[in-house]
Design an enzyme around this catalytic site. Structure first.
Site, mmCIF file in Angstrom:
data_model
loop_
_atom_site.group_PDB
_atom_site.id
_atom_site.type_symbol
_atom_site.label_atom_id
_atom_site.label_comp_id
_atom_site.label_asym_id
_atom_site.label_seq_id
_atom_site.Cartn_x
_atom_site.Cartn_y
_atom_site.Cartn_z
ATOM 1 N N TYR A 109 0.855 -1.191 0.000
ATOM 2 C CA TYR A 109 0.000 0.000 0.000
ATOM 3 C C TYR A 109 0.887 1.236 0.000
ATOM 4 C CZ TYR A 109 -3.134 3.700 1.330
ATOM 5 O OH TYR A 109 -3.835 4.876 1.326
ATOM 6 N N GLU A 197 -2.969 7.562 -4.462
ATOM 7 C CA GLU A 197 -2.967 6.282 -3.743
ATOM 8 C C GLU A 197 -2.695 5.144 -4.725
ATOM 9 O OE1 GLU A 197 -5.904 4.715 -0.369
ATOM 10 O OE2 GLU A 197 -6.610 4.199 -2.362
#
Ligand code: GDP
Ligand code: MN
Length: 397
Positions: A109, A197
């Site tokens: 992530y 992101e």
């Protein structure tokens, strides 16, 4: 403003971020054609909707041949994809993105966000990719890496290296990960994005690659980036909010029953608070701005009434530069043209308030008047409750 995954990937690729080969499709035929164009023997078909969590909702399909690509796309087009982020109404799929599939060794992530506490851009990363950041923060908080960027110098290579090592990226790929992280940061900074992101960022045999990408932009800076502003996809936005923005009104749809028409953002917030305090739930935030002309008031009524959940309306106007008598005229004209069929509470305060109230009284319209904001909120909640009890059949004991 949000953009689609394929758009974010195109932008990031321009900043040196590696992304899979892909092509956009508006039909199943086009999707199959894209697969052929991309080549290889495994593809991923991805619904392009403004939400995360598509994988779990059937919006990401791995396919082994062109027929599967066609079928996966066919299945997605026109579908309302409901994810944990969209709410029950979901988002309709009008575009799909076809990519060459990637062999994943490890999912990571990576988020670059504005951290309000430190007032800095912050990189948040975790070796537990593929999961949503909220879940990582809740279940594996110890895997979270945070790194704050000093605005005067921007992100430094040593910071990106620290992050890459912290994530356990294999030594031979660390340099590639560094340039990926730096590329994401440069894109964020240069384009006034408020978030980039990459979830997941994956490690493969060959290196690292952004398998998913999300970018959010600061609306107030869009005028500086016309090429970004062009990426707006209104089909993915709340139609009420889009309509309001087109009319110069500031509207946010909520889930309650009491529609609000207010001049001034602060007053609109206070009005929502007072409705809650009185035991009700606001249906919307609406700031009609300073010049509450009859035309604007009429537009505001139409907008608020387009929400089927609205069962009462509260108009709260504080006239400073404006004049209550003009606003009252506006309300009367708007209602004469487009009557509303729910209880309406109006509270006026400020310049020429007496004349404004006289105009409302003289109009003969069924307006519930209130002098203070508290009174207005209470009357609106009361009117809504009475109205609901009238409409609903009495429970049989
Ligand atoms: P999201 O669910 O909306 O966040 O969509 P993602 O693009 O993140 O895809 C969800 C999941 O699908 C990823 O976490 C991967 O596990 C899987 N996935 C996506 N692309 C590929 C691919 O090229 N190869 C493989 N093996 N899995 C993929
Ligand atoms: Mn994702």
């Amino acid at each position: 403003m949000d953009i689609h995954e394929y758009q974010a990937k195109e932008i990031l690729a321009g900043y040196g971020v590696p992304v899979p080969r892909g092509g956009l499709a508006y039909s199943p035929e086009q999707a199959a054609y894209r697969a052929r164009e991309i080549g290889g023997n495994k593809w991923v078909v991805k619904a392009q909707v403004h939400t995360g969590g598509r994988g779990k909702a059937g919006g990401v399909k791995v396919c082994g041949n062109e027929h599967e690509v066609y079928d996966a796309a066919d299945e997605m087009f026109g579908k309302r994809l409901v994810t944990h982020q969209t709410g029950p109404e979901g988002k309709i799929v009008y575009r799909v993105y076809v990519e060459g599939a990637v062999n994943i060794l490890k999912e990571i992530y990576l988020g670059i966000v504005l951290d309000r506490k430190t007032e800095r851009v912050m990189v948040v990363a975790s070796a537990s990719g593929g999961m949503e950041i909220e879940d990582i923060a809740a279940s594996k908080p110890d895997t979270l890496i945070r790194s704050v960027v000093e605005p005067a110098v921007g992100m430094q290579a040593f910071q990106a290296r620290e992050i890459a090592f912290g994530l356990g990226i294999p030594g031979e790929h660390v340099q590639k990960a560094v340039s990926l992280i730096m590329g994401c940061y440069k894109a964020l900074e240069s384009l006034d994005a408020s978030m980039v992101e990459i979830n997941p960022l994956v490690v493969t045999e060959e290196g690292v690659i952004a398998l998913d990408a999300k970018m959010t932009f600061d609306d107030n800076a869009l005028f500086r980036h016309p090429s970004v502003a062009e990426l707006r996809d209104k089909s993915q936005e709340d139609s009420r909010e889009t309509r309001a923005a087109d009319r110069g009104l500031s509207y946010v749809g909520l889930t309650g029953n009491i529609g609000c028409i207010v001049n001034g953002a602060g007053l609109a917030m206070a009005t929502m608070d007072m409705i809650k305090l009185a035991g009700g739930e606001p249906a919307n935030f609406l700031d009609i701005g300073g010049g509450a002309t009859p035309d604007r008031v009429a537009k505001a009524f139409r907008l608020v009434m387009s929400d089927d959940n609205v069962q009462a309306i509260l108009v709260n106007i504080f006239a400073g530069i404006n004049r209550c008598d003009w606003v009252a005229e506006g309300i009367v004209q708007a209602l004469e043209k487009n009557p509303v069929h729910v209880p309406l509470v109006v509270r006026l305060a400020g310049t020429h308030v007496e004349e404004g109230r006289r105009i409302l009284a003289r109009s003969g319209l069924p307006i519930i008047r209130a002098n203070t904001l508290a009174e207005a909120a209470e009357r609106a909640v009361q009117a809504w409750k009475n109205d609901v009890s009238l409409k609903q059949p009495k429970a049989v004991a």
